[in-house]
Design a protein around this motif. Structure first.
Motif: not given
Length: 112
Positions: A48-58, A62-68
């Protein structure tokens, strides 16, 4: 953005809040992450060409059902492209028989 340091709080939380749109971002440290989980997170981050931090947050959002993008999809689009080349070839090999027409059965069916 110019920050006013004249009224800063002792822990700098007011500066942090102003830098992050009025919300203070918390931090969590994870330990003993299983190697397979670590590898998958790093692979996803790279894809996804993004940081590990951003990947984990996403992933957490998603897992918690609060993603954009928390709208549940009712199709298989999330699975598209997830097979390896080996798995794809194995699937094609195992389903090739369905591409063949058994003319004897087809002709007998049309006679009735």
């Amino acid at each position: 953005m110019k920050l006013d340091f004249s009224t800063q709080s002792p822990d700098n939380s007011d500066i942090i809040k102003r830098c992050h749109g009025g919300t203070q971002m918390s931090q969590i440290t994870l330990r003993q992450i299983p190697e397979n989980v670590d590898a998958l997170i790093r692979q996803l981050s790279k894809e996804q060409k993004q940081s590990i931090n951003k990947t984990i947050i996403e992933l957490l959002e998603k897992a918690l059902g609060v993603s954009q993008d928390s709208n549940k999809k009712r199709n298989l689009s999330q699975l598209a492209g997830t097979w390896s080349d080996r798995e794809s070839e194995e699937f094609k090999k195992n389903t090739a028989q369905f591409d063949k027409i058994d003319w004897e059965i087809w002709e007998n069916e049309n006679l009735h």
